[in-house]
Every structure is written in structure tokens, then in C-alpha cells.
Design a protein around this motif. Sequence first.
Motif, PDB file in Angstrom:
ATOM      1  N   HIS A 121      -4.818   4.433  -9.959  1.00 11.83           N
ATOM      2  CA  HIS A 121      -4.625   3.213  -9.162  1.00 11.83           C
ATOM      3  C   HIS A 121      -3.716   3.424  -7.957  1.00 11.83           C
ATOM      4  N   ILE A 122      -2.550   4.011  -8.170  1.00 15.65           N
ATOM      5  CA  ILE A 122      -1.582   4.168  -7.069  1.00 15.65           C
ATOM      6  C   ILE A 122      -2.089   5.154  -6.016  1.00 15.65           C
ATOM      7  N   PRO A 123      -2.544   6.380  -6.403  1.00 18.43           N
ATOM      8  CA  PRO A 123      -3.075   7.295  -5.381  1.00 18.43           C
ATOM      9  C   PRO A 123      -4.246   6.682  -4.602  1.00 18.43           C
ATOM     10  N   VAL A 124      -5.129   5.957  -5.298  1.00 19.61           N
ATOM     11  CA  VAL A 124      -6.281   5.334  -4.631  1.00 19.61           C
ATOM     12  C   VAL A 124      -5.811   4.246  -3.666  1.00 19.61           C
ATOM     13  N   PHE A 125      -4.813   3.475  -4.076  1.00 24.79           N
ATOM     14  CA  PHE A 125      -4.276   2.419  -3.206  1.00 24.79           C
ATOM     15  C   PHE A 125      -3.797   3.000  -1.873  1.00 24.79           C
ATOM     16  N   PHE A 126      -2.996   4.058  -1.939  1.00 19.21           N
ATOM     17  CA  PHE A 126      -2.482   4.672  -0.706  1.00 19.21           C
ATOM     18  C   PHE A 126      -3.587   5.339   0.104  1.00 19.21           C
ATOM     19  N   ALA A 127      -4.539   5.956  -0.590  1.00 19.96           N
ATOM     20  CA  ALA A 127      -5.642   6.617   0.120  1.00 19.96           C
ATOM     21  C   ALA A 127      -6.481   5.595   0.881  1.00 19.96           C
ATOM     22  N   LEU A 128      -6.772   4.454   0.212  1.00 19.68           N
ATOM     23  CA  LEU A 128      -7.556   3.411   0.875  1.00 19.68           C
ATOM     24  C   LEU A 128      -6.770   2.744   1.998  1.00 19.68           C
ATOM     25  N   MET A 129      -5.465   2.552   1.798  1.00 22.35           N
ATOM     26  CA  MET A 129      -4.612   1.984   2.849  1.00 22.35           C
ATOM     27  C   MET A 129      -4.637   2.868   4.084  1.00 22.35           C
ATOM     28  N   LYS A 130      -4.514   4.170   3.849  1.00 22.88           N
ATOM     29  CA  LYS A 130      -4.540   5.119   4.965  1.00 22.88           C
ATOM     30  C   LYS A 130      -5.888   5.096   5.661  1.00 22.88           C
TER      31      LYS A 130
ATOM     32  N   GLU B 230      -8.260   2.715   5.683  1.00 24.67           N
ATOM     33  CA  GLU B 230      -8.518   1.453   6.388  1.00 24.67           C
ATOM     34  C   GLU B 230      -7.662   1.334   7.642  1.00 24.67           C
ATOM     35  N   THR B 231      -6.389   1.736   7.545  1.00 23.82           N
ATOM     36  CA  THR B 231      -5.476   1.653   8.691  1.00 23.82           C
ATOM     37  C   THR B 231      -5.946   2.537   9.822  1.00 23.82           C
ATOM     38  N   MET B 232      -6.323   3.764   9.483  1.00 22.02           N
ATOM     39  CA  MET B 232      -6.743   4.715  10.503  1.00 22.02           C
ATOM     40  C   MET B 232      -7.984   4.230  11.242  1.00 22.02           C
ATOM     41  N   TYR B 233      -8.930   3.691  10.463  1.00 25.16           N
ATOM     42  CA  TYR B 233     -10.165   3.259  11.121  1.00 25.16           C
ATOM     43  C   TYR B 233     -10.013   1.920  11.819  1.00 25.16           C
ATOM     44  N   LEU B 234      -9.049   1.123  11.396  1.00 26.94           N
ATOM     45  CA  LEU B 234      -8.734  -0.109  12.126  1.00 26.94           C
ATOM     46  C   LEU B 234      -8.141   0.238  13.486  1.00 26.94           C
ATOM     47  N   LEU B 235      -7.200   1.197  13.480  1.00 23.18           N
ATOM     48  CA  LEU B 235      -6.587   1.647  14.728  1.00 23.18           C
ATOM     49  C   LEU B 235      -7.628   2.266  15.643  1.00 23.18           C
ATOM     50  N   GLN B 236      -8.506   3.059  15.039  1.00 21.56           N
ATOM     51  CA  GLN B 236      -9.529   3.747  15.830  1.00 21.56           C
ATOM     52  C   GLN B 236     -10.478   2.739  16.475  1.00 21.56           C
TER      53      GLN B 236
END
Length: 654
Positions: free
Chosen positions: A592-601, A603-609
Motif C-alpha cells: 500500500h505505502i510504496p504504491v501510494f508514493f509511486a502513484l503520487m509521483k 500522477e504529479t509528473m504527468y500533471l506537470l508535464q
Amino acid sequence: MLKLVSGNKIKQYLSHILEQRTSSNIINKRENLLEKKKNQHKITIKEIQNKDILKRNKNHLQKQAEKNFTDEGDQLFKMGIKILQQSKSQKQKEEAYLLFAKAADMGNLKAMEKMADALLFGNFGLQNITAAIQLYESLAKEGSCKAQNALGFLSSYGIGMEYDQAKALIYYTFGSAGGSMMSQMILGYRYLSGINVLQNCEVALSHYKKVADYIADTLEKSEGVPVEKVRLTERAENLSSNSEILDWDRYQYYKFLAERGDVQIQVSLGQLHLTGRKGLDQDDYKALYYFLKAAKAGSANAMAFIGKMYLEGNAAAPQNNATAFKYFSVAASKGNAIGLHGLGLLYFYGKGVPVNYAEALKYFQKAAEKGWPNAQFQLGFMYYSGSGIWKDYKLAFKYFYLASQSGQPLAIYYLAEMYATGRGVVRSCRTAAELYKGVCELGHWAEKFLTAYFAYKDGDIDSSLIQYALLAEMGYEVAQSNSAFILESKKANILEKEKMYSMALLLWNRAAIQGNAFARVKIGDYHYYGYGTKKDYQTAATHYSIAADKYHSAQAMFNLAYMYEHGLGIAKDIHLARRLYDMAAQTSPDAHIPVFFALMKLETMYLLQDTLFFNFTMRWKWLEMDTTIGPCWDLFVIGLIVAGLIFLLRNHHG
């Protein structure tokens, strides 16, 4: 009674043998003693003038001296074996090995095999692989099949010898021909899996059957107990806490509960002591003590086990059919499956009662209906052999199969027999060979799992590795993964460091083929990072896919998602990466925790992009992030996200 000796004395004795005598000196000790005997009789011989009489007397003296010498060595060896079989402490085992050392010094080949094994596996801290090889080579010249098997094993890993698979195969072939069960198992596994030989199921079947016949014969005389196989990969963080081995503190707590009257614990401790499981010594007296306490409180299980002890007979409960019948009857009257099965055995074999197959069948059926695997096997055997009833292979197969699902070893053996001969089922060489393999793995050599585990726990990595490695060579999947785990830690000293990853990869691969999901992920990791092989993202992705699809491994799903996210070895696919991340979280709570951070990263990266950098993609070239910030830019972004979350939480609470 012989005085107990310390481990240091054994070391001194072995050092004396190894330093003062070459292996040929030890082998030829008989000749040296014979020469001494001849000199003692020199005066007598000189007085004899007739050459024919002289020759006859010399031959007689030589034969007599040789016989006395051999007898003394044999007696010492037999004494050592007897002490070893009855040993319950380290001191008693040391005493046995001192006798083996003395017998070996007299040229006793079996004692020399024992001492060579002690040097190879590091018994009592004696590990000296060079000296072990020296002894094994001498023994092999004398025709020792055990020595040939050991030399084959060492050649196959390149431990203390040149890595040479062809030579290993020759040693195993000679060892097998000489009667080595281990060599038979190794060849069976190699031909079944096609390891350095052409895959040949029929040859594998032949090797496995020889060993399985021996194991089944042993099991028919006394019920075997599977040895606990601890997986180091699952116990790396806390070796003292596991369900396979009962640690001392927990054992003391159970004893306390048993003395306070906990009937279930009393029966459990009785069973553990009866069979010597979970690292406890086998002790009939303690077993009977706990069973009697539980039986007094009305436990039907305890009564049935007491009946079993009297039926089989041991030091605490001498064989007594009448007493066995009494306890089985009381347990059976309470509907206990073990008691019902016990009565069935008494009627089947006519122990204390006349042989009565109808009564036996009745009791076996009642016990089998309650799910007792031994009763299911006995029913299968009655239909298979036609004991008191018509032969019925379909019913025999049904009951053997039911019993085999609970791991009943003789049921597995007879299923293998049926598949091997096509009796009652369609013949299947592969199925028969795999079933025989399962029976073979119940042999006494499996006890090395315990000694290897305790050696690892005590920090004796080399001793642990060499024991696991031998079991791995014999085809034990748990030993293959354990050996690979130790090798990749690079803590062992018996193999060159640069060879450890490649050997570990080989063993992970063998374990993966046998169905180990963790091993399959490990193979992916080795190809991803280039451990023991060249970096190959495509191969890594293939192995992760197998682990994810076939075994539903959360780790494999996460790794594969990362590769899809970054397009490593496979086409970049953000949607599939998201899906795999989600699947990993659903499969395992730990993800759960590793997946949460991976998805946050992600989503954030592609939102910025998609927003901030949309109009600047031609100038900025997003893909140049690796060169601008570094290859670990994604970790840098995760750090920023975590920092942002902490800042928001603090402001929220403020």
C-alpha cells in the motif's frame, strides 16, 4: 563407560591424523600394523627352518593380525554408531565422533567416510574442505560410493575443486552404481530437469524408484515424520521467531501451560517429543508423560497416541498389544479417528486379536470418513492389494489420492506406482517421477535441513551453505532458494566472490522452475540489475510477468508497473502501469505505502508535464530530465512530494 570428550579433543585427534599421515598412510595403516605384528613374531619365525612351514606361518600370522585389526576398527565404528543413534546431547555426539576418528585411524572405511563428512560439513567446527577432499579421493579409490557422490557434489559447485559438470556426472554415475542413494536422487533430478544431460523421464523414473522403494520399505516399518524446512528468505529479519522451529522460550512457556493443565498443549508436546519435531529431541518418556496427563483429563487423542506407542513399542512403552487395544478402544468409543484407525490396524495385522479383514475395513472406513489420512491410505491399500476384499484400482486410487492430499507418504508412493505402471490410471512417466521424488525427499538426509538452519542461526555460514547446497543438488526446492539466498549475501568463504552471483542465479532458476514465486522475482531482479549476468530489461520483464500472472506476486506487479511507467525493456504504457500498481496494492497490504508514493509521483509528473510544461516541450525536452537532474530524478520528485505532504499536514494541525 567411556569418558565423555570435548570438541577440542576431536580436533586434536583429527589434526594428528591429517598432519602425521597422508591419506594413503591412513588407507595403508593395515599394512603398517601387519609389519609390526610380523616383527613381533620374528624370533619364532627364525627358529623354523623349513621354508614351507615358514610360509604357512607367515600367512597365518598375517591373516590373524589383519582380522584382529579389522575387528577392532569395526567394533569402534559400531560403538560410535550406537552412541550417535542414542545421543541426545552434543557431548554424546562428540564421543561418537572420537570413536569414528580412532576407527578411521585403523583404516575403517565407514569411519573414514564419517570423518570426511565431518570435515566437509563442519561438524563440531571441524570444517576443512581441503582435508575432506583428500580423504574422499582416497576413499573413492577404495570404491566408496559415498566418497564418489561427495566428489561429484564438490565438482558440480567448484567448491575446493575445479568446476567441472562432466566430471561431476561421472562421479555421480559411479556413486549410483555403487549404491549411493544421494547419487540416485541427484541423477533422477538431473534427468527429470535436463540439467547437463539430455532430459529423459524414463531414466529419471528408474533412479527415483530405487530410492523410493527403499524409503517406502523404511516407512512401512516405522512411520516417518517430515523434517521442518525453514525458508531463510522468509526468516531473514528474525530467525529466532518462526513456526517451523520451536525456540527455547516458547518451549518453556508451553511446558508451563502443560503443567497448569492445558490438555491441548499436553497433547501437542507429547506429539512433538514422540516424533522429535520442531527442533526438539525425540523423547519417548516425555511423550508418554504428557499423553498420560492429557488422557487422565479425558483426551481421546492422548489415549489414541498412548495406544500407538504400545502398539509400536519403545523404551517408555514396551510393545503390548493388549494395552494398545485397551487405549485404542477407549479413544474409538469417543469417536476418535486415530483410535478407530488403531483398532483397524490390530484387526488387519492380527495383533492381539485374530486377523479379521471385515472388522479392519469397518474401522478404517469410519476413521477415513473423519479425514484421518493414515486410514484413507489403509483403505486404498486394501483395495490395491485385494486384502480381504476384491481388488479395485479405482477405489484404491481414490483413497490414495485423498491421503496424499494430507501428505501421507506411503499413499504418495503407491500413487507413483500406479502412474508408473499404468495400473488403474493412464500411465504418466512425469507424474510418477514427481511423486517418487516427493517420497525420496523424506529420506534421513533431509535431517540436514535442521543442522543447516542451526548452523546459519549460529553464524556458521560456510557449514550452513554446504549442507543446503548438497540438498539443493538433490532437488530440494527450499534448499535451492536457501543456498541462493546465502550466496547472494556474499558472507560465505567457500566459493570465490565473483562466482557467487552466477551460482545464486543458477539456483534461483532451479527453484523457480519448481514453482517458487520469490525465486522467479529474484531472476527478474538479477537480469534487471545485471547480477551474475548481463543487464537485460526484456528478460527481467518476462520473469516479472510470469511471477505476476502465475503466482500473483505483488512485488512482481510493482516492478513490472515501474518498467511500464518508464518503458524499460517494454513499450511505455502509463495506463497499464497504473493498473499494475493498483493490483499490487490489492494483492498485498505491504504494498500500500510504496504504491501510494509511486502513484503520487506518476500522477504529479504527468500533471506537470500536461500543464506547466505543455508549451515548452520542444525547448525543454522532458526526456532530458535524466541529464539535467540525474538518473534518480524520480526519487528526487518523490522527496518533494513527501516534503509537501508534511508541510500541508503541519499547517492543517496548526
